[in-house]
Design an enzyme around this catalytic site. Structure first.
Site, PDB file in Angstrom:
ATOM      1  N   LYS B 108       0.736  -1.268   0.160  1.00 48.73           N
ATOM      2  CA  LYS B 108       0.138   0.129  -0.014  1.00 48.73           C
ATOM      3  C   LYS B 108       1.022   1.419  -0.170  1.00 48.73           C
ATOM      4  O   LYS B 108       1.658   1.213   0.956  1.00 48.73           O
ATOM      5  CB  LYS B 108      -0.813   0.102   1.355  1.00 48.73           C
ATOM      6  CG  LYS B 108      -1.632   1.680   1.410  1.00 48.73           C
ATOM      7  CD  LYS B 108      -2.876   1.249   2.509  1.00 48.73           C
ATOM      8  CE  LYS B 108      -2.725   2.694   2.836  1.00 48.73           C
ATOM      9  NZ  LYS B 108      -4.089   2.890   4.089  1.00 48.73           N
ATOM     10  N   GLY B 169      -8.752   8.633   9.917  1.00 54.01           N
ATOM     11  CA  GLY B 169      -9.206   8.738  11.120  1.00 54.01           C
ATOM     12  C   GLY B 169     -10.272   9.817  11.677  1.00 54.01           C
ATOM     13  O   GLY B 169     -10.660   9.866  12.970  1.00 54.01           O
ATOM     14  N   GLY B 196     -11.672   7.380   6.196  1.00 51.08           N
ATOM     15  CA  GLY B 196     -12.749   8.068   6.695  1.00 51.08           C
ATOM     16  C   GLY B 196     -13.841   7.170   7.022  1.00 51.08           C
ATOM     17  O   GLY B 196     -14.856   8.090   7.369  1.00 51.08           O
ATOM     18  N   ASN B 217      -9.311   1.215   9.735  1.00 54.18           N
ATOM     19  CA  ASN B 217      -8.477   0.968  10.814  1.00 54.18           C
ATOM     20  C   ASN B 217      -9.319   1.536  11.790  1.00 54.18           C
ATOM     21  O   ASN B 217     -10.064   0.833  12.675  1.00 54.18           O
ATOM     22  CB  ASN B 217      -7.171   1.310  10.757  1.00 54.18           C
ATOM     23  CG  ASN B 217      -6.166   1.078  11.757  1.00 54.18           C
ATOM     24  OD1 ASN B 217      -5.062   0.767  11.644  1.00 54.18           O
ATOM     25  ND2 ASN B 217      -6.658   0.535  13.091  1.00 54.18           N
ATOM     26  N   THR B 218      -9.533   2.869  12.002  1.00 46.51           N
ATOM     27  CA  THR B 218      -9.940   3.456  13.219  1.00 46.51           C
ATOM     28  C   THR B 218     -11.415   3.447  13.554  1.00 46.51           C
ATOM     29  O   THR B 218     -11.751   3.146  14.545  1.00 46.51           O
ATOM     30  CB  THR B 218      -9.705   5.017  12.979  1.00 46.51           C
ATOM     31  OG1 THR B 218      -8.505   5.480  12.351  1.00 46.51           O
ATOM     32  CG2 THR B 218     -10.185   5.799  14.080  1.00 46.51           C
TER      33      THR B 218
END
Lengths: 81, 267
Positions: B108, B169, B196, B217-218
């Site tokens: 990535k 995030g 996002g 992730n977040t």
């Protein structure tokens, strides 16, 4: 006094390198990359090594010697997005 | 409860490899490695992103590492270039990652332009992508939702285009579905929303728009109950994909059409 200190320095050369931005004095006189990893207790851990800006292939760890002034980056995978 | 009929096979194809899960997850921001593993397993993700950092010198040799919790034999590791602000940094990082992961070339790429917003620097991203692709990497590229940049990244050979939904995030969800649709309409390689996503509906919407997958992730790590949210995300990505493949009904502003017959009304 000074003469014996100088003699001592000649007889016991010190290998000063930088590892991950931090000065490091090697335990061995003529360490290889593998020796350094052993000294840092990183043997068997999944890491990659860059010496003076060039990647060191794992296959060369045992043979590649370090010299004074070498800059090493030892990296690993960590949690991230 | 009736058992659901089996889902038809609908694999995610990236760089010549096939994956069952269309949800990709990051491994950062968790409380500890145990929670990281529980969440990743609950998400059903096969591909996990990792960051590449200096190893801790002088740490206890027995201290657990991410690789103990998420063995590279069990998951496909996708090294990222988080924290890189120049093409050179990103290239160097991924070359080290390739060595770290025994020659693994799926990566990535992200090159940031601002430490506060973490918005991508698309010019540096294009530069890095070109060099990396020539060097044999299969690049999944994090980018803005600019359709022209997406087109250029695909043209130089990126194996997946990954436009942001909103800032990394931020949890703001998809701010510009129209741009996303433009990118999806033109791309021949998979388009995955990356950055996002905040909650399950965001992921479902991304899939309904036609995304091949979602990377987050977040949204999971900072949920009140990350493992539960991971499960929700797994379902959301599946639901959104099913809805997309099913082909939704048309939207109509005024011509309401009843679902029940208009004849035979009791008089």
């Amino acid at each position: 006094m000074l003469e014996s200190t100088t003699a001592f320095a000649v007889l016991s050369p010190v290998l000063a390198i930088v590892v991950n931005g931090v000065p490091h004095v090697c335990r061995d006189e003529r360490p290889t990359v593998a020796d350094l990893l052993r000294e840092l207790v990183l043997t068997g851990k999944r890491v990659a090594v860059e010496k003076n800006g060039e990647i060191v292939p794992r296959s060369r760890y045992e043979e590649l010697p370090l010299v004074s002034g070498d800059r090493l980056e030892i990296i690993a995978a960590v949690g991230g997005g | 409860m009736n058992a659901l009929p089996p889902t038809p096979v609908d694999p995610l194809l990236i760089g010549g490899r096939s994956y069952r899960s269309r949800l990709l997850v990051g491994t950062g921001k968790y409380r500890d490695f145990a929670q990281t593993r529980d969440a990743v397993v609950a998400s059903g993700a096969e591909i996990v992103t990792v960051a590449i950092r200096r190893t801790n010198i002088g740490q206890d040799a027995a201290a657990p590492s991410l690789l103990d919790a998420l063995p590279p034999t069990e998951f496909t590791y996708l090294p990222n270039t988080a924290g890189c602000y120049t093409a050179d940094d990103a290239i160097r990082t991924l070359r080290l990652a390739r060595e770290l992961l025994d020659g693994h070339t799926l990566v990535k790429l992200e090159v940031l332009g601002d430490p506060q917003t973490l918005f991508p620097n698309v010019r540096e991203t294009l530069k890095a992508a070109e060099v990396l692709i020539k060097d044999g990497f299969e690049v999944m590229v994090y980018t803005s939702d600019d359709p022209i940049i997406a087109r250029e990244l695909e043209a130089i050979g990126c194996v997946a285009i990954m436009p942001l939904a909103s800032l990394i995030g931020s949890g703001m969800g998809i701010l510009n579905p129209w741009n996303l649709k433009l990118i999806i309409a033109e791309a021949k390689v998979p388009v995955l929303v990356d950055a996002g996503v905040g909650t399950a509906s965001d992921a479902a919407i991304a899939m309904e728009l036609g995304c091949a997958g979602v990377l987050m992730n977040t949204a999971i790590a900072l949920a009140q109950d990350p493992v539960r949210m991971a499960r929700a995300m797994r379902l959301a990505v599946e639901a959104g994909r099913e809805a997309f493949l099913a082909g939704r009904m048309p939207r109509k502003l005024y011509a309401a059409s009843p679902s029940s017959p208009t004849a035979g009304l009791i008089g």
